[in-house]
Scaffold this motif. Structure first.
Motif, PDB file in Angstrom:
ATOM      1  N   LEU A  89       0.810  -1.217   0.000  1.00  0.00           N
ATOM      2  CA  LEU A  89       0.000   0.000   0.000  1.00  0.00           C
ATOM      3  C   LEU A  89       0.845   1.269   0.000  1.00  0.00           C
ATOM      4  CD1 LEU A  89      -2.896  -0.924   2.449  1.00  0.00           C
ATOM      5  CD2 LEU A  89      -2.861  -1.031  -0.057  1.00  0.00           C
ATOM      6  N   THR A  90       2.026   1.238   0.596  1.00  0.00           N
ATOM      7  CA  THR A  90       2.843   2.453   0.614  1.00  0.00           C
ATOM      8  C   THR A  90       3.367   2.788  -0.778  1.00  0.00           C
ATOM      9  OG1 THR A  90       4.534   1.049   1.612  1.00  0.00           O
ATOM     10  CG2 THR A  90       3.536   2.694   3.016  1.00  0.00           C
ATOM     11  N   LEU A  91       3.714   1.774  -1.571  1.00  0.00           N
ATOM     12  CA  LEU A  91       4.093   2.052  -2.962  1.00  0.00           C
ATOM     13  C   LEU A  91       2.884   2.569  -3.737  1.00  0.00           C
ATOM     14  CD1 LEU A  91       6.491  -0.898  -3.793  1.00  0.00           C
ATOM     15  CD2 LEU A  91       7.069   1.526  -3.580  1.00  0.00           C
ATOM     16  N   TRP A  92       1.720   2.039  -3.433  1.00  0.00           N
ATOM     17  CA  TRP A  92       0.487   2.516  -4.055  1.00  0.00           C
ATOM     18  C   TRP A  92       0.261   3.996  -3.746  1.00  0.00           C
ATOM     19  CZ3 TRP A  92      -4.604   2.745  -1.365  1.00  0.00           C
ATOM     20  CH2 TRP A  92      -5.678   3.000  -2.226  1.00  0.00           C
ATOM     21  N   VAL A  93       0.427   4.384  -2.478  1.00  0.00           N
ATOM     22  CA  VAL A  93       0.286   5.797  -2.091  1.00  0.00           C
ATOM     23  C   VAL A  93       1.323   6.642  -2.835  1.00  0.00           C
ATOM     24  CG1 VAL A  93       0.552   7.442  -0.180  1.00  0.00           C
ATOM     25  CG2 VAL A  93      -0.777   5.348   0.150  1.00  0.00           C
ATOM     26  N   SER A  94       2.536   6.156  -2.913  1.00  0.00           N
ATOM     27  CA  SER A  94       3.591   6.870  -3.637  1.00  0.00           C
ATOM     28  C   SER A  94       3.209   7.047  -5.105  1.00  0.00           C
ATOM     29  CB  SER A  94       4.907   6.099  -3.517  1.00  0.00           C
ATOM     30  OG  SER A  94       5.923   6.729  -4.250  1.00  0.00           O
ATOM     31  N   ASN A  95       2.689   5.995  -5.720  1.00  0.00           N
ATOM     32  CA  ASN A  95       2.265   6.075  -7.120  1.00  0.00           C
ATOM     33  C   ASN A  95       1.168   7.112  -7.302  1.00  0.00           C
ATOM     34  OD1 ASN A  95       4.053   3.963  -7.649  1.00  0.00           O
ATOM     35  ND2 ASN A  95       2.457   2.402  -7.523  1.00  0.00           N
ATOM     36  N   LEU A  96       0.218   7.143  -6.367  1.00  0.00           N
ATOM     37  CA  LEU A  96      -0.857   8.133  -6.437  1.00  0.00           C
ATOM     38  C   LEU A  96      -0.304   9.551  -6.300  1.00  0.00           C
ATOM     39  CD1 LEU A  96      -3.539   6.281  -4.283  1.00  0.00           C
ATOM     40  CD2 LEU A  96      -3.724   6.804  -6.726  1.00  0.00           C
ATOM     41  N   LEU A  97       0.610   9.753  -5.347  1.00  0.00           N
ATOM     42  CA  LEU A  97       1.196  11.085  -5.159  1.00  0.00           C
ATOM     43  C   LEU A  97       1.984  11.529  -6.387  1.00  0.00           C
ATOM     44  CD1 LEU A  97       2.408  10.926  -1.454  1.00  0.00           C
ATOM     45  CD2 LEU A  97       0.654  12.445  -2.395  1.00  0.00           C
ATOM     46  N   ALA A 109      -9.590   7.020  -3.366  1.00  0.00           N
ATOM     47  CA  ALA A 109      -9.024   5.738  -3.804  1.00  0.00           C
ATOM     48  C   ALA A 109      -9.113   4.703  -2.686  1.00  0.00           C
ATOM     49  CB  ALA A 109      -7.579   5.926  -4.262  1.00  0.00           C
ATOM     50  N   VAL A 110      -8.892   5.140  -1.444  1.00  0.00           N
ATOM     51  CA  VAL A 110      -9.027   4.231  -0.297  1.00  0.00           C
ATOM     52  C   VAL A 110     -10.483   3.783  -0.160  1.00  0.00           C
ATOM     53  CG1 VAL A 110      -8.814   4.001   2.216  1.00  0.00           C
ATOM     54  CG2 VAL A 110      -7.036   5.180   0.917  1.00  0.00           C
ATOM     55  N   ASP A 111     -11.424   4.686  -0.371  1.00  0.00           N
ATOM     56  CA  ASP A 111     -12.848   4.310  -0.327  1.00  0.00           C
ATOM     57  C   ASP A 111     -13.146   3.231  -1.369  1.00  0.00           C
ATOM     58  OD1 ASP A 111     -13.384   6.114   1.715  1.00  0.00           O
ATOM     59  OD2 ASP A 111     -14.157   7.665   0.347  1.00  0.00           O
ATOM     60  N   ARG A 112     -12.596   3.385  -2.579  1.00  0.00           N
ATOM     61  CA  ARG A 112     -12.803   2.372  -3.627  1.00  0.00           C
ATOM     62  C   ARG A 112     -12.171   1.041  -3.218  1.00  0.00           C
ATOM     63  NH1 ARG A 112     -11.943   7.098  -6.690  1.00  0.00           N
ATOM     64  NH2 ARG A 112      -9.736   6.605  -7.024  1.00  0.00           N
ATOM     65  N   LEU A 113     -11.006   1.110  -2.568  1.00  0.00           N
ATOM     66  CA  LEU A 113     -10.369  -0.109  -2.069  1.00  0.00           C
ATOM     67  C   LEU A 113     -11.240  -0.773  -1.013  1.00  0.00           C
ATOM     68  CD1 LEU A 113      -8.043  -2.128  -1.682  1.00  0.00           C
ATOM     69  CD2 LEU A 113      -6.943  -0.427  -0.188  1.00  0.00           C
ATOM     70  N   MET A 114     -11.788   0.013  -0.078  1.00  0.00           N
ATOM     71  CA  MET A 114     -12.652  -0.543   0.970  1.00  0.00           C
ATOM     72  C   MET A 114     -13.884  -1.209   0.359  1.00  0.00           C
ATOM     73  SD  MET A 114     -11.038   0.083   3.792  1.00  0.00           S
ATOM     74  CE  MET A 114      -9.625  -0.207   2.757  1.00  0.00           C
ATOM     75  N   ASP A 115     -14.460  -0.572  -0.655  1.00  0.00           N
ATOM     76  CA  ASP A 115     -15.613  -1.165  -1.336  1.00  0.00           C
ATOM     77  C   ASP A 115     -15.232  -2.492  -1.984  1.00  0.00           C
ATOM     78  OD1 ASP A 115     -17.188   0.992  -0.578  1.00  0.00           O
ATOM     79  OD2 ASP A 115     -17.034   2.009  -2.526  1.00  0.00           O
ATOM     80  N   GLY A 150       0.318   7.128   6.645  1.00  0.00           N
ATOM     81  CA  GLY A 150      -0.258   6.917   7.972  1.00  0.00           C
ATOM     82  C   GLY A 150      -1.772   6.942   7.952  1.00  0.00           C
ATOM     83  N   LEU A 151      -2.358   7.891   7.219  1.00  0.00           N
ATOM     84  CA  LEU A 151      -3.818   7.972   7.139  1.00  0.00           C
ATOM     85  C   LEU A 151      -4.403   6.751   6.433  1.00  0.00           C
ATOM     86  CD1 LEU A 151      -4.251  11.771   6.308  1.00  0.00           C
ATOM     87  CD2 LEU A 151      -4.780  10.615   8.474  1.00  0.00           C
ATOM     88  N   VAL A 152      -3.755   6.327   5.347  1.00  0.00           N
ATOM     89  CA  VAL A 152      -4.222   5.138   4.624  1.00  0.00           C
ATOM     90  C   VAL A 152      -4.152   3.918   5.541  1.00  0.00           C
ATOM     91  CG1 VAL A 152      -3.686   3.554   2.719  1.00  0.00           C
ATOM     92  CG2 VAL A 152      -3.742   6.032   2.318  1.00  0.00           C
ATOM     93  N   ASN A 153      -3.035   3.745   6.244  1.00  0.00           N
ATOM     94  CA  ASN A 153      -2.908   2.607   7.156  1.00  0.00           C
ATOM     95  C   ASN A 153      -4.006   2.613   8.214  1.00  0.00           C
ATOM     96  OD1 ASN A 153      -0.667   1.670   5.782  1.00  0.00           O
ATOM     97  ND2 ASN A 153       0.810   2.428   7.285  1.00  0.00           N
ATOM     98  N   GLN A 154      -4.330   3.787   8.751  1.00  0.00           N
ATOM     99  CA  GLN A 154      -5.388   3.873   9.756  1.00  0.00           C
ATOM    100  C   GLN A 154      -6.736   3.448   9.192  1.00  0.00           C
ATOM    101  OE1 GLN A 154      -5.699   7.413  12.261  1.00  0.00           O
ATOM    102  NE2 GLN A 154      -3.622   7.981  11.610  1.00  0.00           N
ATOM    103  N   ARG A 155      -7.056   3.940   8.001  1.00  0.00           N
ATOM    104  CA  ARG A 155      -8.352   3.607   7.379  1.00  0.00           C
ATOM    105  C   ARG A 155      -8.452   2.119   7.092  1.00  0.00           C
ATOM    106  NH1 ARG A 155     -10.630   7.604   3.791  1.00  0.00           N
ATOM    107  NH2 ARG A 155     -12.267   6.083   3.487  1.00  0.00           N
TER     108      ARG A 155
END
Length: 191
Positions: A89-97, A109-115, A150-155
């Motif tokens: 997920l951290t590489l994913w966040v990096s790719n998004l940034l 994107a995290v909401d779509r992942l949760m779905d 950190g926020l993604v990991n929390q969610r």
């Protein structure tokens, strides 16, 4: 869905998190295992890391490379898979940034992942780095990355059934956690 357990595996670099996640997936299924790789290898050293990971997994794993739209990949792959391992997920966040996605876009994107996790018909194991233990980065992009990771990991941790932290190669389950908020006595002891 009943019987489907999603797991988040956290840890620092070389903490053993990917190895633990692979072992957990191997325990869940003998075949039809999908490795969803978010890495985009751009140099020789990273290409060697990817090759080593592929060799370590062996022939009973199918690899799907998807740096951004992991929710769509989970939706498609869960139809045929017995387990999906998302690394990481951290590489994913990096790719998004790096695509200049802002905080609202990353949270969407995290909401779509949760779905996708909620729709998944097989277990999903997600690997992520815990990057908040280090020093405050000196530049804005690095601070933004640290904060978003950190926020993604929390969610994700709130949404999955189990969270494991790997430290020095030792996996420690932190969710379900026997110590609940508000259940600590005045002397710091669990009640």
């Amino acid at each position: 869905m009943t019987g489907i357990k999603h797991i988040l595996v956290l840890g620092g670099c070389r903490s053993g998190k990917s190895g633990f996640a692979k072992q957990a997936a191997d325990h869940m299924a003998r075949d039809k295992k999908i490795y969803l790789a978010t890495s985009v290898p751009t140099d020789r050293e990273m290409k060697e890391r990817v090759k080593h990971h592929q060799e370590d997994r062996g022939p009973d794993w199918a690899t799907i490379e998807e740096p951004i739209r992991i929710h769509e990949t989970i939706d498609r792959a869960c139809v045929q898979a017995k387990v999906i391992l998302v690394d990481c997920l951290t590489l994913w966040v990096s790719n998004l940034l790096l695509q200049e996605t802002n905080e609202a876009g990353i949270m969407a994107a995290v909401d779509r992942l949760m779905d996708a996790l909620n729709r998944s018909t097989c277990p999903v194991i997600l690997v992520s780095n815990e990057v908040g233990y280090g020093i405050v980065p000196e530049n804005s992009l690095a601070r933004q990355f640290r904060d978003m990771a950190g926020l993604v990991n929390q969610r994700v941790a709130r949404a999955v059934d189990e969270v494991v932290v790997s430290m020095a190669g030792i996996p420690v389950r932190i969710k379900p956690n026997p110590i609940q908020p508000g259940r600590i006595s005045g002397n710091g002891e669990p009640q």
